[in-house]
Write a protein that holds these residues in place. Structure first.
Motif, PDB file in Angstrom:
ATOM      1  N   ASP A  30       0.840  -1.197   0.000  1.00  0.00           N
ATOM      2  CA  ASP A  30       0.000   0.000   0.000  1.00  0.00           C
ATOM      3  C   ASP A  30       0.875   1.247   0.000  1.00  0.00           C
ATOM      4  OD1 ASP A  30      -1.805   2.028   0.390  1.00  0.00           O
ATOM      5  OD2 ASP A  30      -2.749   1.145   2.172  1.00  0.00           O
ATOM      6  N   PRO A  31       0.853   2.052  -1.050  1.00  0.00           N
ATOM      7  CA  PRO A  31       1.718   3.242  -1.102  1.00  0.00           C
ATOM      8  C   PRO A  31       1.406   4.282  -0.039  1.00  0.00           C
ATOM      9  CG  PRO A  31       0.132   3.259  -2.924  1.00  0.00           C
ATOM     10  CD  PRO A  31       0.028   1.909  -2.277  1.00  0.00           C
ATOM     11  N   ALA A  32       0.237   4.205   0.580  1.00  0.00           N
ATOM     12  CA  ALA A  32      -0.105   5.159   1.634  1.00  0.00           C
ATOM     13  C   ALA A  32       0.789   5.005   2.860  1.00  0.00           C
ATOM     14  CB  ALA A  32      -1.574   5.001   2.037  1.00  0.00           C
ATOM     15  N   TRP A  33       1.513   3.880   2.941  1.00  0.00           N
ATOM     16  CA  TRP A  33       2.415   3.647   4.059  1.00  0.00           C
ATOM     17  C   TRP A  33       3.874   3.933   3.703  1.00  0.00           C
ATOM     18  CZ3 TRP A  33       1.001   2.724   8.973  1.00  0.00           C
ATOM     19  CH2 TRP A  33      -0.308   2.309   9.204  1.00  0.00           C
ATOM     20  N   LEU A  34       4.131   4.471   2.536  1.00  0.00           N
ATOM     21  CA  LEU A  34       5.508   4.618   2.069  1.00  0.00           C
ATOM     22  C   LEU A  34       5.863   6.076   1.838  1.00  0.00           C
ATOM     23  CD1 LEU A  34       5.548   1.744  -0.590  1.00  0.00           C
ATOM     24  CD2 LEU A  34       6.164   1.605   1.840  1.00  0.00           C
ATOM     25  N   LEU A  35       7.091   6.410   2.162  1.00  0.00           N
ATOM     26  CA  LEU A  35       7.672   7.705   1.831  1.00  0.00           C
ATOM     27  C   LEU A  35       8.846   7.420   0.911  1.00  0.00           C
ATOM     28  CD1 LEU A  35       7.657  10.786   2.454  1.00  0.00           C
ATOM     29  CD2 LEU A  35       9.342  10.310   4.237  1.00  0.00           C
ATOM     30  N   ARG A  36       8.813   7.987  -0.296  1.00  0.00           N
ATOM     31  CA  ARG A  36       9.816   7.656  -1.310  1.00  0.00           C
ATOM     32  C   ARG A  36      10.528   8.911  -1.808  1.00  0.00           C
ATOM     33  NH1 ARG A  36       8.844   2.469  -3.685  1.00  0.00           N
ATOM     34  NH2 ARG A  36       6.748   1.632  -3.329  1.00  0.00           N
ATOM     35  N   GLU A  37      11.792   8.721  -2.173  1.00  0.00           N
ATOM     36  CA  GLU A  37      12.563   9.728  -2.895  1.00  0.00           C
ATOM     37  C   GLU A  37      13.434   8.992  -3.901  1.00  0.00           C
ATOM     38  OE1 GLU A  37      12.609  12.936  -2.926  1.00  0.00           O
ATOM     39  OE2 GLU A  37      11.608  13.572  -1.082  1.00  0.00           O
ATOM     40  N   THR A  38      13.570   9.550  -5.098  1.00  0.00           N
ATOM     41  CA  THR A  38      14.433   8.961  -6.112  1.00  0.00           C
ATOM     42  C   THR A  38      15.417  10.004  -6.611  1.00  0.00           C
ATOM     43  OG1 THR A  38      12.857   9.492  -7.875  1.00  0.00           O
ATOM     44  CG2 THR A  38      12.697   7.298  -6.871  1.00  0.00           C
ATOM     45  N   GLY A  39      16.541   9.510  -7.152  1.00  0.00           N
ATOM     46  CA  GLY A  39      17.569  10.412  -7.627  1.00  0.00           C
ATOM     47  C   GLY A  39      18.529  10.774  -6.519  1.00  0.00           C
ATOM     48  N   TYR A  40      19.544  11.540  -6.852  1.00  0.00           N
ATOM     49  CA  TYR A  40      20.540  11.936  -5.856  1.00  0.00           C
ATOM     50  C   TYR A  40      20.956  13.379  -6.096  1.00  0.00           C
ATOM     51  CZ  TYR A  40      24.752  12.255  -3.085  1.00  0.00           C
ATOM     52  OH  TYR A  40      25.690  12.660  -2.169  1.00  0.00           O
ATOM     53  N   GLU A  41      20.826  14.203  -5.064  1.00  0.00           N
ATOM     54  CA  GLU A  41      21.279  15.588  -5.095  1.00  0.00           C
ATOM     55  C   GLU A  41      22.075  15.830  -3.825  1.00  0.00           C
ATOM     56  OE1 GLU A  41      18.259  18.529  -5.874  1.00  0.00           O
ATOM     57  OE2 GLU A  41      16.991  17.040  -6.858  1.00  0.00           O
ATOM     58  N   LEU A  42      23.336  16.174  -3.998  1.00  0.00           N
ATOM     59  CA  LEU A  42      24.218  16.353  -2.849  1.00  0.00           C
ATOM     60  C   LEU A  42      23.671  17.385  -1.864  1.00  0.00           C
ATOM     61  CD1 LEU A  42      26.901  15.709  -1.469  1.00  0.00           C
ATOM     62  CD2 LEU A  42      27.959  17.495  -2.879  1.00  0.00           C
ATOM     63  N   LEU A  43      23.117  18.480  -2.379  1.00  0.00           N
ATOM     64  CA  LEU A  43      22.657  19.554  -1.502  1.00  0.00           C
ATOM     65  C   LEU A  43      21.400  19.179  -0.724  1.00  0.00           C
ATOM     66  CD1 LEU A  43      23.267  22.686  -3.756  1.00  0.00           C
ATOM     67  CD2 LEU A  43      24.706  21.782  -1.919  1.00  0.00           C
ATOM     68  N   ARG A  44      20.693  18.132  -1.162  1.00  0.00           N
ATOM     69  CA  ARG A  44      19.490  17.709  -0.445  1.00  0.00           C
ATOM     70  C   ARG A  44      19.747  16.489   0.434  1.00  0.00           C
ATOM     71  NH1 ARG A  44      14.922  16.425  -4.305  1.00  0.00           N
ATOM     72  NH2 ARG A  44      13.634  16.630  -2.440  1.00  0.00           N
ATOM     73  N   GLU A  45      20.984  16.023   0.469  1.00  0.00           N
ATOM     74  CA  GLU A  45      21.264  14.794   1.211  1.00  0.00           C
ATOM     75  C   GLU A  45      20.942  14.932   2.691  1.00  0.00           C
ATOM     76  OE1 GLU A  45      22.176  10.858   1.728  1.00  0.00           O
ATOM     77  OE2 GLU A  45      21.885  11.987  -0.122  1.00  0.00           O
ATOM     78  N   SER A  46      21.257  16.083   3.285  1.00  0.00           N
ATOM     79  CA  SER A  46      20.972  16.241   4.711  1.00  0.00           C
ATOM     80  C   SER A  46      19.478  16.221   4.986  1.00  0.00           C
ATOM     81  CB  SER A  46      21.590  17.533   5.240  1.00  0.00           C
ATOM     82  OG  SER A  46      21.023  18.663   4.613  1.00  0.00           O
ATOM     83  N   THR A  47      18.683  16.734   4.049  1.00  0.00           N
ATOM     84  CA  THR A  47      17.227  16.659   4.195  1.00  0.00           C
ATOM     85  C   THR A  47      16.766  15.213   4.157  1.00  0.00           C
ATOM     86  OG1 THR A  47      16.803  18.844   3.259  1.00  0.00           O
ATOM     87  CG2 THR A  47      15.041  17.228   3.076  1.00  0.00           C
ATOM     88  N   PHE A  48      17.280  14.434   3.202  1.00  0.00           N
ATOM     89  CA  PHE A  48      16.917  13.011   3.140  1.00  0.00           C
ATOM     90  C   PHE A  48      17.320  12.299   4.431  1.00  0.00           C
ATOM     91  CE2 PHE A  48      17.404  12.999  -1.779  1.00  0.00           C
ATOM     92  CZ  PHE A  48      16.157  13.582  -1.892  1.00  0.00           C
ATOM     93  N   GLU A  49      18.510  12.621   4.941  1.00  0.00           N
ATOM     94  CA  GLU A  49      18.993  11.938   6.139  1.00  0.00           C
ATOM     95  C   GLU A  49      18.059  12.167   7.322  1.00  0.00           C
ATOM     96  OE1 GLU A  49      23.024  12.057   7.163  1.00  0.00           O
ATOM     97  OE2 GLU A  49      23.568  11.047   5.302  1.00  0.00           O
ATOM     98  N   THR A  50      17.497  13.353   7.406  1.00  0.00           N
ATOM     99  CA  THR A  50      16.534  13.641   8.466  1.00  0.00           C
ATOM    100  C   THR A  50      15.203  12.944   8.212  1.00  0.00           C
ATOM    101  OG1 THR A  50      17.495  15.767   9.086  1.00  0.00           O
ATOM    102  CG2 THR A  50      15.138  15.484   9.475  1.00  0.00           C
TER     103      THR A  50
END
Length: 757
Positions: A10-30
């Motif tokens: 069920d996608p309602a239970w998932l949080l997804r991100e694709t691709g890689y951006e160095l400047l957004r890495e800290s946001t993903f880590e949080t």
């Protein structure tokens, strides 16, 4: 392993991100952090495959505090060793030196409490490889973390090496022991010990391979990879924290590791998922008609459930939980006001542990009050493991000037906030053992503080001068409405608790009152203090003045600054802001939420309408509190706007501070807005009450709460303005809707229509 690496359908239970951006890495880590209340791991790259990192990896251990330098006075939460470090090497360098960035994906499976990652090697290398990984920190066995990596060799033949190591611990930890299966460290100054035991294994096409090299918590395997080959790597770690230096500190880590290995990775995952299933059964909130709100509430509940350990009364939830470095892991008023209601009503054992942290730090609160010349208990504005005041004394402002931080000495409403949390827990649980053994003492000592703090002056009123209210833009003010109102309330609860103990548990009262030196004459002084503390209420206008002289300050039209991207104290400058009526966050509005009975009929709306346009929302706490107030006033659409703005702090890429950790209080505020706001839940001494006001877009709202040993399921329906309350376990209770009493039992659910506003 395929099932383990496959996310919930069920996608309602998932949080997804694709691709890689160095400047957004800290946001993903949080955003993709995982935690179980003891261990917290930021959601960075699954493996160190040659990719750059914007921030160092972080594993946090609750309660592991130390001061970073000998001359530092401010303790910080110390990061532990990075136990996820893996390198996969070809003969001429890293495997993923030419990764397909578009293939890189992160999936936070909220339902299972696991982080999944995936990436592919491009065709410009000797091997084409699909890499998938899983990581978790167990909600069943909180000392345990697990990492799994699977390599699918699609094309090519080459020697391949997988190295599993432990990353550095920076300078904060001194090494004590290093053995094949164990490492141990100590903090330099706080006399804390940390131990990590680990085991790792690698299988190629289902056959286990022995390491070609072995060191202290390091492993290396080399083999020839070929098309169709499936390589599976698993690592299990057990982490233990000790509050003293102990040469045998590794024994418990080894014991935890042995138990985890006996279960195996399948058993570990099964128990972890079962523990999460139980948490979701108690705390999930279901919304129909607003997919963004549903996602936000699931994300909030996920982090709230992962932030606390009900077995550890020595720690509390920090402002960024265990997901980032901001605020150094310190605990604020956020916990009692924004988080504790969630735990009290969905996980009482966790709420009790958080309040026991406040009880264990009561001696430090007494010492702070005494040092400032008052009686009773004044809790630290920022606290760590001991409860001593650890608010930094200075900071660097936006203009690069050194600024004094006065919150540690002046933001004293924290003592009323802690008492409020204790009382709300008591109302929700009627936990007699807690009240008698800990809660009553907290309330009595905070009431004693306020009776001492409020000074009687010639006008016949008691004034509380030189404080900072929730609105931190204004320092050193007199008679802050929130502070004074909460002080009066705390004194009243102190008198109520004293009477309750005398009536129901006279032996407990005799022992406690003797130990505290609390007698009848002092209680009489409390009564007088509670009656005479200034309120700032003007019966002509119906307004509570936020603090003495607030109404004479410059009135700034915040609509003229609607497009700003920085807080108003940066726009106007700190000094000018203090001369205006611009408010950092809910202050009188916060009092309206917590103590609505303080506001005479109709004045709640008057005060909200007066203070809302003056608020610059310079704190992540502000919008959630305004949303909750608006919902309880029946302004559902205004509340929904604030709800989505608060959710965007951590879920939209618009907040510059998310790299430092999630805003756990804002997430708690989302739950509060939904349950206490839109559903209109309130707690009474004789039952629970509902006054629902659903937003138009919400077709239905469904949730569960616990109240005094009972489990309730509540459903609100927009079309019929219907309310259904089912008692799933526990004895019958009384439910109030629109002031009318209804009996609810397991055999007779309550069904009403036309009750929504």
């Amino acid at each position: 392993m395929e099932q383990a690496l496959t996310p919930t359908a069920d996608p309602a239970w998932l949080l997804r991100e694709t691709g890689y951006e160095l400047l957004r890495e800290s946001t993903f880590e949080t955003r993709f952090a995982i935690s179980n209340g003891f261990l917290g791991v930021r959601g960075g790259l699954a493996t160190h495959l040659g990719a750059c990192r914007a921030v160092p990896p972080r594993t946090y251990v609750a309660g592991l505090f130390d001061t970073p330098t000998p001359d530092s006075a401010v303790p910080e939460l110390v990061p532990a060793a990075d136990w996820l470090e893996v390198r996969i090497l070809l003969p001429d360098g890293p495997l993923m030196r030419h990764p397909d960035r578009a293939s890189r994906g992160l999936t936070l499976d909220l339902k299972r409490g696991v982080l999944l990652a995936e990436s592919r090697q491009t065709s410009n290398a000797p091997l084409d490889v699909r890499v998938r990984s899983l990581r978790l920190v167990s909600l069943d066995a909180r000392a345990v973390g697990m990492q799994m990596i699977e390599l699918d060799i699609e094309t090519g033949v080459s020697d391949l090496t997988l190295e599993a190591t432990f990353g550095p611990t920076d300078f904060e930890l001194a090494p004590e022991r290093a053995e094949l299966d164990l490492r141990a460290w100590r903090t330099w100054r706080s006399a804390r010990s940390l131990a990590i035991a680990a085991a790792a294994a690698l299988q190629v096409d289902g056959m286990e391979r022995q390491p070609t090299e072995r060191g202290d918590l390091t492993w290396s395997w080399t083999w020839t990879a070929s098309p169709g080959q499936v390589v599976s790597f698993q690592r299990i770690v057990a982490v233990t924290r000790h509050h003293s230096l102990d040469v045998h500190s590794g024994s418990r880590a080894r014991k935890e590791l042995a138990a985890a290995r006996a279960l195996g990775w399948r058993g570990l995952i099964a128990r972890h998922e079962a523990a999460w299933a139980e948490r979701w059964r108690s705390s999930d909130v279901r919304i129909e008609g607003d997919t963004a709100a549903q996602a936000a509430l699931r994300f909030a509940a996920y982090h709230l459930n992962g932030a606390v350990n009900p077995a550890d009364p020595h720690v509390s939830v920090a402002a960024r939980a265990l997901t980032g470095d901001d605020y150094r892991g310190h605990v604020f008023w956020d916990t009692e006001i924004f988080l504790l209601p969630f735990y009290s009503l969905t996980w009482p054992e966790a709420a009790r542990a958080l309040l026991m942290y406040r009880f264990r730090t009561l001696p430090a609160a007494r010492a702070k009050a005494a040092a400032m010349g008052w009686r009773g208990a004044l809790y630290a504005w920022e606290s760590a493991d001991t409860g001593a005041e650890v608010t930094p004394e200075q900071t660097v402002g936006p203009d690069r000037k050194i600024l004094d931080i006065l919150c540690g000495s002046q933001e004293q409403h924290i003592s009323a906030d802690v008492a409020y949390g204790v009382w709300q827990y008591w109302q929700a649980t009627e936990d007699e053992a807690f009240l008698r053994e800990a809660g009553a003492e907290i309330i009595l000592e905070t009431a004693r503080f306020w009776a001492s703090r409020a000074a009687l002056e010639p006008d016949g009123l008691r004034h509380i001068r030189t404080v900072i209210g929730p609105d931190e833009y204004h320092e050193g003010v007199d008679d802050n409405a929130y502070t004074n109102g909460m002080a009066r309330w705390t004194i009243a609860r102190g008198l109520e608790v004293a009477a309750l103990l005398q009536e129901r548990w006279p032996e407990t009262w005799a022992c406690l009152s003797q130990r505290l030196g609390l007698d009848g004459p002092e209680l009489g002084q409390w009564q007088e203090a509670g009656r005479t503390i200034a309120t700032g209420f003007d019966p002509v206008t119906g307004l509570f003045e936020q603090f003495g002289g607030f109404s004479t300050l410059e009135d700034v039209d915040l609509k003229a600054y609607a497009g700003r991207s920085v807080p108003m104290d940066v726009v106007l400058g700190r000094e000018r802001t203090q001369r205006t009526q611009v408010i950092k966050q809910a202050d009188v509005v916060a009092l309206l939420v917590l103590l609505p009975e303080t506001f005479p009929d109709g004045t709640g709306v008057t005060n909200f309408d007066h203070y809302e346009p003056r608020c610059g929302h310079g704190s992540s706490l502000s919008r959630a509190m305004h949303g909750l107030a608006a919902a309880r006033l029946g302004r559902a659409e205004t509340a929904l706007r604030y709800f989505h703005q608060s959710a965007a702090i951590d879920l939209a890429d618009t907040h510059v501070a998310i790299g430092g950790g999630i805003h756990i209080a804002a997430l708690g505020g989302l739950w509060l807005t939904a349950i206490f706001g839109f559903a209109g839940l309130s707690l009474r001494p004789d039952g629970v009450a509902f006054d629902p006001h659903l937003p138009a877009a919400w077709r239905s709202l469904e949730f569960r709460v616990q109240w005094r040993g009972r489990q309730l399921s509540v459903t609100l329906d927009q079309a019929t303005q219907g309310l259904r309350v089912s008692l799933e376990s526990g004895p019958p209770l009384t439910v109030f809707v629109g002031g009318i009493k209804h009996a609810v039992s397991g055999a007779a659910p309550l069904r009403l229509e036309g009750v929504g506003g």
